[in-house]
Design an enzyme around this catalytic site. Structure first.
Site, PDB file in Angstrom:
ATOM      1  N   HIS A   1       7.176  -5.194  -5.266  1.00  0.00           N
ATOM      2  CA  HIS A   1       5.953  -4.644  -4.674  1.00  0.00           C
ATOM      3  C   HIS A   1       5.726  -3.168  -4.943  1.00  0.00           C
ATOM      4  O   HIS A   1       4.683  -2.634  -4.592  1.00  0.00           O
ATOM      5  CB  HIS A   1       5.964  -4.855  -3.153  1.00  0.00           C
ATOM      6  CG  HIS A   1       6.945  -3.958  -2.464  1.00  0.00           C
ATOM      7  ND1 HIS A   1       8.273  -4.255  -2.368  1.00  0.00           N
ATOM      8  CD2 HIS A   1       6.798  -2.749  -1.880  1.00  0.00           C
ATOM      9  CE1 HIS A   1       8.901  -3.274  -1.744  1.00  0.00           C
ATOM     10  NE2 HIS A   1       8.029  -2.348  -1.433  1.00  0.00           N
TER      11      HIS A   1
HETATM   12  C1  UD1 Z   1       4.658   0.011   2.025  1.00  0.00           C
HETATM   13  C2  UD1 Z   1       5.627   1.193   1.991  1.00  0.00           C
HETATM   14  C3  UD1 Z   1       6.856   0.804   1.170  1.00  0.00           C
HETATM   15  C4  UD1 Z   1       7.462  -0.476   1.670  1.00  0.00           C
HETATM   16  C5  UD1 Z   1       6.390  -1.560   1.641  1.00  0.00           C
HETATM   17  C6  UD1 Z   1       6.914  -2.893   2.117  1.00  0.00           C
HETATM   18  C7  UD1 Z   1       4.593   3.434   2.025  1.00  0.00           C
HETATM   19  C8  UD1 Z   1       4.354   4.637   1.213  1.00  0.00           C
HETATM   20  N1  UD1 Z   1       5.044   2.362   1.350  1.00  0.00           N
HETATM   21  O1  UD1 Z   1       4.179  -0.190   0.698  1.00  0.00           O
HETATM   22  O2  UD1 Z   1       7.819   1.841   1.285  1.00  0.00           O
HETATM   23  O3  UD1 Z   1       8.555  -0.849   0.842  1.00  0.00           O
HETATM   24  O4  UD1 Z   1       5.318  -1.135   2.492  1.00  0.00           O
HETATM   25  O5  UD1 Z   1       5.945  -3.881   2.013  1.00  0.00           O
HETATM   26  O6  UD1 Z   1       4.403   3.455   3.213  1.00  0.00           O
HETATM   27  N2  UD1 Z   1      -1.798  -5.158   1.915  1.00  0.00           N
HETATM   28  C9  UD1 Z   1      -2.349  -6.315   2.431  1.00  0.00           C
HETATM   29  N3  UD1 Z   1      -1.965  -6.702   3.688  1.00  0.00           N
HETATM   30  C10 UD1 Z   1      -1.097  -5.986   4.440  1.00  0.00           C
HETATM   31  C11 UD1 Z   1      -0.552  -4.806   3.895  1.00  0.00           C
HETATM   32  C12 UD1 Z   1      -0.899  -4.411   2.637  1.00  0.00           C
HETATM   33  O7  UD1 Z   1      -3.133  -6.980   1.794  1.00  0.00           O
HETATM   34  O8  UD1 Z   1      -0.796  -6.418   5.580  1.00  0.00           O
HETATM   35  C13 UD1 Z   1      -2.148  -4.755   0.534  1.00  0.00           C
HETATM   36  C14 UD1 Z   1      -3.353  -3.874   0.477  1.00  0.00           C
HETATM   37  O9  UD1 Z   1      -4.076  -4.201  -0.643  1.00  0.00           O
HETATM   38  C15 UD1 Z   1      -2.778  -2.478   0.307  1.00  0.00           C
HETATM   39  C16 UD1 Z   1      -1.511  -2.755  -0.458  1.00  0.00           C
HETATM   40  O10 UD1 Z   1      -1.063  -4.032  -0.018  1.00  0.00           O
HETATM   41  O11 UD1 Z   1      -3.626  -1.628  -0.371  1.00  0.00           O
HETATM   42  C17 UD1 Z   1      -0.450  -1.746  -0.198  1.00  0.00           C
HETATM   43  O12 UD1 Z   1      -0.144  -1.568   1.200  1.00  0.00           O
HETATM   44  P1  UD1 Z   1       0.476  -0.164   1.705  1.00  0.00           P
HETATM   45  O13 UD1 Z   1       0.875  -0.215   3.123  1.00  0.00           O
HETATM   46  O14 UD1 Z   1      -0.419   0.953   1.297  1.00  0.00           O
HETATM   47  O15 UD1 Z   1       1.782   0.009   0.844  1.00  0.00           O
HETATM   48  P2  UD1 Z   1       2.864  -1.026   0.409  1.00  0.00           P
HETATM   49  O16 UD1 Z   1       2.775  -1.192  -1.058  1.00  0.00           O
HETATM   50  O17 UD1 Z   1       2.873  -2.253   1.249  1.00  0.00           O
END
Ligand code: UD1
Length: 359
Positions: free
Chosen positions: A207
């Site tokens: 991820h």
């Molecule tokens: C975040 C953490 C990372 C952790 C990861 C675990 C930061 C900087 N990064 O990254 O350290 O390892 O979580 O998963 O805080 N999205 C969904 N549904 C959700 C959550 C996310 O669809 O419930 C999608 C969205 O398109 C979003 C993308 O995932 O833009 C990224 O989510 P985000 O929380 O920004 O960062 P992660 O890549 O999940």
């Protein structure tokens, strides 16, 4: 120690890797009678990324949910800060407890530090020495503005010493391991809902933006997985970020993509797999405790003890390197991990006792 009945700890969680870390801490706070207020920032909001973890780990409903959702780093961090400030200002807890290295950890710690609330950082001192990794910035900043630094391993203490802040640090062990040991037997008793050949499949999780948002890097990893899948079926629970990028690639039929799995499913799948390929941080630790080989698809790790004492190999993202280590792992007897001191299931007890002593 003053009377604990009038003390309050505020505990923050926001993203998937936080939930299994706060579970044993909240449980221990309840056991000793320390009032706790739980904040969910809503950084992760899909049921598979959040609600399922609360249910399985029997975490109480958050006292506040900021519902910030996804956004750019600056906007997500800023939204959390803006919504969190009035909540903490109004209740002025005796301590704010933050875990790990996600944007929710950074944002809430920054707010607390500006209004003079003491911060405890659980999982302090981990360093990948790669500042292009957003979590690395979060770790460094949070450690430097916290009053109590709870470290998981000797290398973390050395990092904190090198940064001149080890006077605030204590080695307490690993709360991820507390949760793993508390739940693994129950997880292994549950029926497996995915069609896998127990003990004979590879588990993949991926991820990190640096891997999945870059088509060249993701392409290298996928072509390595396609080759691996000729000798080992692969189960790939897929993070929403990764799912969006995968459509551009041809995957072999022996790779099964599924929705993100719950915590119990994840540890059961890890324990039943032949090996794990991942870019996660926590899974490097879990596989070490479970004695399952782990190929980490990154150039660095902030958890070097999983390599020196554990079952982890840092293989990077180049197809040839991934395949070379895969061959080596498949053809050699399994490594026996030498678990770090204090990865004994009692980290939360040490953390909560230390917090109580300081209040
Ligand atoms: C975040 C953490 C990372 C952790 C990861 C675990 C930061 C900087 N990064 O990254 O350290 O390892 O979580 O998963 O805080 N999205 C969904 N549904 C959700 C959550 C996310 O669809 O419930 C999608 C969205 O398109 C979003 C993308 O995932 O833009 C990224 O989510 P985000 O929380 O920004 O960062 P992660 O890549 O999940």
């Amino acid at each position: 120690m003053s009377n604990i009945s009038d003390k309050v700890a505020m505990v923050v969680a926001g993203a998937r890797p936080n939930f299994m870390k706060i579970a044993p801490i909240l449980q221990e706070m309840d056991r000793v009678g320390l009032t706790n207020v739980l904040i969910h920032t809503g950084q992760h909001y899909d049921s598979k990324m959040s609600d399922d973890f609360f249910e399985e780990l029997q975490i109480k409903m958050p006292d506040f949910n900021l519902n910030v959702g996804s956004d750019s780093h600056a906007r997500q961090t800023a939204k959390i800060m803006e919504l969190f400030e009035p909540i903490i200002t109004q209740s002025m807890p005796d301590i704010l407890v933050v875990v790990g290295d996600v944007n929710s950890t950074l944002a809430t710690a920054l707010v607390a530090s500006k209004i003079g609330v003491k911060i405890a950082h659980v999982e302090a001192g981990l360093r990948s020495f790669d500042r292009a990794m957003p979590e690395e910035i979060n770790r460094i900043v949070v450690d430097h503005i916290s009053e109590k630094l709870f470290a998981t391993s000797p290398d973390a203490l050395i990092n904190l010493r090198n940064e001149g802040i080890d006077d605030k640090a204590e080695m307490v062990g690993n709360v991820m391991v507390d949760t793993l040991l508390n739940n693994i037997n129950r997880a292994l008793e549950r029926p497996i809902t995915h069609s896998i050949d127990k003990g004979n499949f590879g588990l993949v999780t991926l991820h990190r933006p640096s891997n999945v948002d870059n088509p060249n890097i993701l392409g290298e990893i996928i072509s390595a997985l396609n080759v691996i899948s000729q000798s080992l079926n692969i189960l790939f629970p897929c993070h929403p970020r990764t799912r969006k990028q995968l459509n551009n690639f041809q995957l072999s039929d022996a790779i099964t993509i599924i929705e993100p799995v719950s915590y119990m499913d994840c540890i059961a799948l890890e324990a039943n797999s032949k090996l794990v390929l991942t870019d996660s941080g926590g899974i490097q630790e879990e596989t070490t405790v479970l004695g399952i080989p782990c190929l980490t698809l990154r150039e660095t790790t902030e958890r070097p003890i999983t390599v020196t004492n554990g079952t982890n190999f840092i293989v990077g993202t180049k197809k040839d390197n991934i395949l070379a280590t895969f061959e080596q792992v498949m053809n050699k007897p399994r490594l026996q991990a030498k678990l770090p001191e204090f990865w004994d299931g009692k980290a939360s007890q040490r953390i909560v006792s230390s917090i109580l002593r300081s209040l």
